[in-house]
Design an enzyme around this catalytic site. Structure first.
Site, mmCIF file in Angstrom:
data_model
loop_
_atom_site.group_PDB
_atom_site.id
_atom_site.type_symbol
_atom_site.label_atom_id
_atom_site.label_comp_id
_atom_site.label_asym_id
_atom_site.label_seq_id
_atom_site.Cartn_x
_atom_site.Cartn_y
_atom_site.Cartn_z
ATOM 1 N N HIS A 1 0.935 -0.827 0.053
ATOM 2 C CA HIS A 1 0.001 0.015 -0.002
ATOM 3 C C HIS A 1 1.297 1.204 0.284
ATOM 4 C CE1 HIS A 1 1.382 0.132 4.007
ATOM 5 N NE2 HIS A 1 0.780 -1.474 4.463
ATOM 6 N N HIS B 1 3.883 1.438 2.313
ATOM 7 C CA HIS B 1 5.502 0.980 1.723
ATOM 8 C C HIS B 1 5.985 1.173 0.768
ATOM 9 C CE1 HIS B 1 2.457 -3.013 2.870
ATOM 10 N NE2 HIS B 1 3.666 -3.411 3.489
ATOM 11 N N GLU C 1 7.271 3.596 10.716
ATOM 12 C CA GLU C 1 7.085 3.931 11.991
ATOM 13 C C GLU C 1 5.513 3.734 13.239
ATOM 14 O OE1 GLU C 1 8.349 8.244 12.533
ATOM 15 O OE2 GLU C 1 8.631 8.246 15.029
#
Ligand code: PAF
Length: 292
Positions: free
Chosen positions: A34, A37, A148
């Site tokens: 998605h 990435h 993160e």
């Protein structure tokens, strides 16, 4: 873009790239790509001459009854997205080549791996650390970009890289969010349209923490309790945890101290789908906090 399925072949290619003095960046994924990435690929593209993406649904990090079988594997679509994002090598190994019958050695990531995601998913981070170390060794990457969003995973990988002298630089990419604040995740597709709406409660809890710490409050446990009330208020929600932690150690934090970094971490089940999210801030001076 070249697609490689054999770890030995990928390792030989990486060795050759290093001999040609190429800087290698790696983005590790389990596929079902998605925007989150692709934002990692964009960072790797800026920092490295060669970008390797790995796609491997790692059985070692799934517990019994988790969604290993159900995990989406849209390989053709992923390969097209990786190609258009500028990936040079797509490494998508077969499980039998990653974990042959004689496979025995695993990485013990220590106490940080036992809390939060680790206590909800025993053995999960051992599986993650093991496959990440294997992928570092196979891709011989100079740098690796991790999202993160999986903040505890990122902290554990940083710890492992430092403790085991891995030599790959770990870069963090900020959380990609939908327009209503929901963190992008491969698991979002499991949400019904109503659950999708309820899932925005996680971001509302983050916004609340941001506002309250911004007003100078340092009573982290109380702010977390208020956040918990926000996520608990939507139908079908069942929070696993929601609290502040020290950003380096992932030890729970009750009060913010000036100069220190904290993270609000949460895992909340909306219907049958378990979502995670987090927010980092650095406590500044005597009376204020600063978002980072
Ligand atoms: O974050 C993930 O997708 C996975 O945990 C990782 C880092 C690719 C290891 O399997």
């Amino acid at each position: 873009m070249q697609i490689i399925t054999d770890p030995a072949e990928m390792q030989a290619i990486a060795e050759n790239l290093r001999l040609q003095r190429q800087l290698i960046g790696v983005v590790m994924t389990m596929g079902a790509l998605h925007d989150g990435h692709l934002s990692l690929v964009r960072i790797a593209r800026k920092r490295a001459g060669i970008v390797i993406m790995t796609i491997f649904v790692n059985p070692l990090q799934f517990g019994p009854g988790e969604d290993f079988e159900r995990y989406p594997r849209p390989f053709e679509q992923d390969a097209a997205l990786a190609r258009s994002a500028g990936v040079d090598y797509l490494f998508a190994p077969e499980p039998d080549l990653m974990y042959p019958g004689e496979f025995r050695c695993t990485v013990d990531p220590g106490p940080m791996a036992e809390r939060f995601e680790g206590s909800a998913r025993p053995g999960h981070f051992k599986g993650v650390a093991t496959v990440v170390l294997k992928l570092f060794n196979i891709t011989k990457a100079h740098l690796a970009v991790f999202g993160e969003k999986d903040a505890q995973q990122l902290a554990i990988i940083r710890r492992m890289a430092a403790d085991l002298n891995i030599g790959t630089k770990i870069e963090a990419a900020p959380i990609a969010r939908e327009t209503d604040g929901l963190a992008t995740s491969s698991r979002n597709i499991y949400l019904s349209s109503q659950e999708r709406e309820h899932a925005t409660a996680l971001f509302r809890a983050i916004r609340h923490a941001e506002t309250e710490t911004g007003r100078g409050r340092r009573d982290l446990s109380a702010i977390a309790k208020e956040g918990l009330a926000i996520v608990s208020s939507v139908p079908g929600s069942s929070p696993d945890y929601l609290c502040f932690v020290d950003d380096d150690t992932f030890d729970p934090a009750d009060q913010a101290a000036p100069g220190k970094a904290y993270r609000l971490v949460m895992a909340v089940r909306i219907g049958r789908t378990r979502l995670i999210d987090n927010w980092r801030f650095v406590c500044e001076g005597e009376s204020g906090t600063r978002n980072t």
